[in-house]
Design a protein around this motif. Structure first.
Motif, PDB file in Angstrom:
ATOM      1  N   PHE A  98       0.837  -1.192   0.000  1.00 13.34           N
ATOM      2  CA  PHE A  98       0.000   0.000   0.000  1.00 13.34           C
ATOM      3  C   PHE A  98       0.878   1.251   0.000  1.00 13.34           C
ATOM      4  N   ASN A  99       0.365   2.297  -0.598  1.00 11.17           N
ATOM      5  CA  ASN A  99       1.040   3.582  -0.782  1.00 11.17           C
ATOM      6  C   ASN A  99       2.205   3.511  -1.758  1.00 11.17           C
ATOM      7  N   GLN A 100       2.399   2.379  -2.420  1.00 17.41           N
ATOM      8  CA  GLN A 100       3.406   2.261  -3.481  1.00 17.41           C
ATOM      9  C   GLN A 100       2.813   2.822  -4.767  1.00 17.41           C
ATOM     10  N   LYS A 101       3.635   3.515  -5.553  1.00 18.32           N
ATOM     11  CA  LYS A 101       3.194   4.066  -6.840  1.00 18.32           C
ATOM     12  C   LYS A 101       3.481   3.067  -7.952  1.00 18.32           C
ATOM     13  N   TYR A 102       2.510   2.924  -8.840  1.00 17.34           N
ATOM     14  CA  TYR A 102       2.628   1.994  -9.963  1.00 17.34           C
ATOM     15  C   TYR A 102       2.218   2.682 -11.258  1.00 17.34           C
ATOM     16  N   ILE A 103       2.727   2.185 -12.359  1.00 17.26           N
ATOM     17  CA  ILE A 103       2.228   2.565 -13.677  1.00 17.26           C
ATOM     18  C   ILE A 103       1.381   1.405 -14.165  1.00 17.26           C
ATOM     19  N   LEU A 104       0.160   1.703 -14.554  1.00 12.32           N
ATOM     20  CA  LEU A 104      -0.792   0.686 -14.972  1.00 12.32           C
ATOM     21  C   LEU A 104      -1.060   0.797 -16.464  1.00 12.32           C
ATOM     22  N   GLU A 105      -1.012  -0.306 -17.158  1.00  7.88           N
ATOM     23  CA  GLU A 105      -1.547  -0.385 -18.516  1.00  7.88           C
ATOM     24  C   GLU A 105      -2.855  -1.140 -18.371  1.00  7.88           C
ATOM     25  N   PHE A 106      -3.959  -0.540 -18.838  1.00  6.08           N
ATOM     26  CA  PHE A 106      -5.262  -1.123 -18.547  1.00  6.08           C
ATOM     27  C   PHE A 106      -6.249  -0.964 -19.679  1.00  6.08           C
ATOM     28  N   GLU A 107      -7.313  -1.746 -19.583  1.00  2.00           N
ATOM     29  CA  GLU A 107      -8.514  -1.609 -20.401  1.00  2.00           C
ATOM     30  C   GLU A 107      -9.649  -1.283 -19.442  1.00  2.00           C
ATOM     31  N   VAL A 108     -10.689  -0.693 -19.966  1.00  2.00           N
ATOM     32  CA  VAL A 108     -11.853  -0.407 -19.144  1.00  2.00           C
ATOM     33  C   VAL A 108     -12.738  -1.645 -19.126  1.00  2.00           C
ATOM     34  N   SER A 109     -13.172  -2.060 -17.952  1.00  2.00           N
ATOM     35  CA  SER A 109     -14.052  -3.222 -17.814  1.00  2.00           C
ATOM     36  C   SER A 109     -15.479  -2.752 -17.593  1.00  2.00           C
ATOM     37  N   GLU A 110     -16.396  -3.662 -17.755  1.00  2.00           N
ATOM     38  CA  GLU A 110     -17.775  -3.367 -17.369  1.00  2.00           C
ATOM     39  C   GLU A 110     -17.799  -3.142 -15.866  1.00  2.00           C
ATOM     40  N   ASN A 111     -18.757  -2.388 -15.406  1.00  4.15           N
ATOM     41  CA  ASN A 111     -18.792  -2.042 -13.987  1.00  4.15           C
ATOM     42  C   ASN A 111     -20.061  -2.590 -13.330  1.00  4.15           C
ATOM     43  N   PRO A 112     -20.159  -3.903 -13.139  1.00  8.89           N
ATOM     44  CA  PRO A 112     -21.371  -4.453 -12.533  1.00  8.89           C
ATOM     45  C   PRO A 112     -21.438  -4.130 -11.048  1.00  8.89           C
ATOM     46  N   LEU A 113     -22.638  -3.944 -10.544  1.00  5.76           N
ATOM     47  CA  LEU A 113     -22.808  -3.769  -9.102  1.00  5.76           C
ATOM     48  C   LEU A 113     -22.825  -5.149  -8.464  1.00  5.76           C
ATOM     49  N   LEU A 114     -21.841  -5.414  -7.673  1.00  4.52           N
ATOM     50  CA  LEU A 114     -21.746  -6.713  -7.031  1.00  4.52           C
ATOM     51  C   LEU A 114     -22.424  -6.645  -5.673  1.00  4.52           C
ATOM     52  N   ASP A 115     -23.132  -7.696  -5.327  1.00  5.99           N
ATOM     53  CA  ASP A 115     -23.857  -7.728  -4.055  1.00  5.99           C
ATOM     54  C   ASP A 115     -22.946  -7.419  -2.868  1.00  5.99           C
ATOM     55  N   CYS A 116     -21.730  -7.891  -2.950  1.00  5.18           N
ATOM     56  CA  CYS A 116     -20.808  -7.733  -1.837  1.00  5.18           C
ATOM     57  C   CYS A 116     -20.476  -6.264  -1.568  1.00  5.18           C
ATOM     58  N   PHE A 117     -20.471  -5.417  -2.589  1.00  2.00           N
ATOM     59  CA  PHE A 117     -20.068  -4.021  -2.445  1.00  2.00           C
ATOM     60  C   PHE A 117     -21.170  -3.045  -2.835  1.00  2.00           C
ATOM     61  N   ARG A 118     -22.389  -3.509  -2.901  1.00  2.00           N
ATOM     62  CA  ARG A 118     -23.497  -2.678  -3.384  1.00  2.00           C
ATOM     63  C   ARG A 118     -23.691  -1.403  -2.561  1.00  2.00           C
ATOM     64  N   ASN A 119     -23.522  -1.473  -1.263  1.00  2.00           N
ATOM     65  CA  ASN A 119     -23.780  -0.314  -0.410  1.00  2.00           C
ATOM     66  C   ASN A 119     -22.506   0.341   0.105  1.00  2.00           C
ATOM     67  N   THR A 120     -21.420   0.222  -0.622  1.00  3.94           N
ATOM     68  CA  THR A 120     -20.170   0.854  -0.192  1.00  3.94           C
ATOM     69  C   THR A 120     -19.830   1.988  -1.140  1.00  3.94           C
ATOM     70  N   ASN A 121     -18.864   2.807  -0.719  1.00  4.91           N
ATOM     71  CA  ASN A 121     -18.480   3.949  -1.540  1.00  4.91           C
ATOM     72  C   ASN A 121     -17.620   3.572  -2.741  1.00  4.91           C
ATOM     73  N   ILE A 122     -17.208   2.318  -2.884  1.00  3.36           N
ATOM     74  CA  ILE A 122     -16.449   1.927  -4.082  1.00  3.36           C
ATOM     75  C   ILE A 122     -17.344   1.336  -5.166  1.00  3.36           C
ATOM     76  N   SER A 123     -18.628   1.181  -4.889  1.00  5.70           N
ATOM     77  CA  SER A 123     -19.502   0.504  -5.849  1.00  5.70           C
ATOM     78  C   SER A 123     -19.595   1.238  -7.184  1.00  5.70           C
ATOM     79  N   ASN A 124     -19.484   2.564  -7.199  1.00  7.02           N
ATOM     80  CA  ASN A 124     -19.582   3.321  -8.449  1.00  7.02           C
ATOM     81  C   ASN A 124     -18.232   3.594  -9.095  1.00  7.02           C
ATOM     82  N   SER A 125     -17.156   3.206  -8.454  1.00  4.71           N
ATOM     83  CA  SER A 125     -15.827   3.436  -9.025  1.00  4.71           C
ATOM     84  C   SER A 125     -15.628   2.570 -10.263  1.00  4.71           C
TER      85      SER A 125
END
Length: 138
Positions: free
Chosen positions: A99-126
């Motif tokens: 944690f707190n380490q800086k990284y360079i990411l090469e990425f693609e955008v994924s679909e953003n499904p609402l998962l039951d496990c995180f539905r009511n958290t502040n990361i659900s819309n990220s």
């Protein structure tokens, strides 16, 4: 003169008929800030990054949501399901988990499904990223 005209015409036709360049991955610098575990299904757990420097169009939605996490405001939070192995040397693998380490990411955008496990958290819309490659940076 006739050869010059033929060469010009041939060059023009090739330039006009070239295929369109498509971007299939993006790059950004980010800091690993947290890990969220799903107790009911561990395959739905996420690594949480704050993007500090997107490369390219920084206005893109993919570069995260503002959230408060552990009493700290982060401006560009994204979630990543799986982190690829980073090779320090041909036979030495490194899995980025600091944690707190800086990284360079090469990425693609994924679909953003609402998962039951995180539905009511502040990361659900990220936005969710599919990281293709990762490397350590300063």
């Amino acid at each position: 003169m006739k050869k010059l005209m033929i060469l010009f015409t041939f060059t023009f036709l090739i330039a006009c008929n070239r295929p369109e360049l498509k971007v299939n991955s993006y790059f950004a610098r980010g800091v690993l800030i947290d890990r969220k575990f799903c107790s009911s299904d561990s395959s739905q757990s996420y690594w949480i990054f704050n993007i500090t420097n997107p490369y390219g169009d920084s206005s893109m939605k993919v570069f995260g949501e503002k959230i408060v996490l552990n009493d700290t405001l982060y401006n560009r939070v994204v979630k990543v399901k799986n982190l690829p192995t980073y090779y320090i040397a041909p036979n030495i693998k490194y899995k980025p988990v600091f944690f707190n380490q800086k990284y360079i990411l090469e990425f693609e955008v994924s679909e953003n499904p609402l998962l039951d496990c995180f539905r009511n958290t502040n990361i659900s819309n990220s936005p969710e990223l599919n990281v293709k490659q990762i490397s350590v940076t300063n």
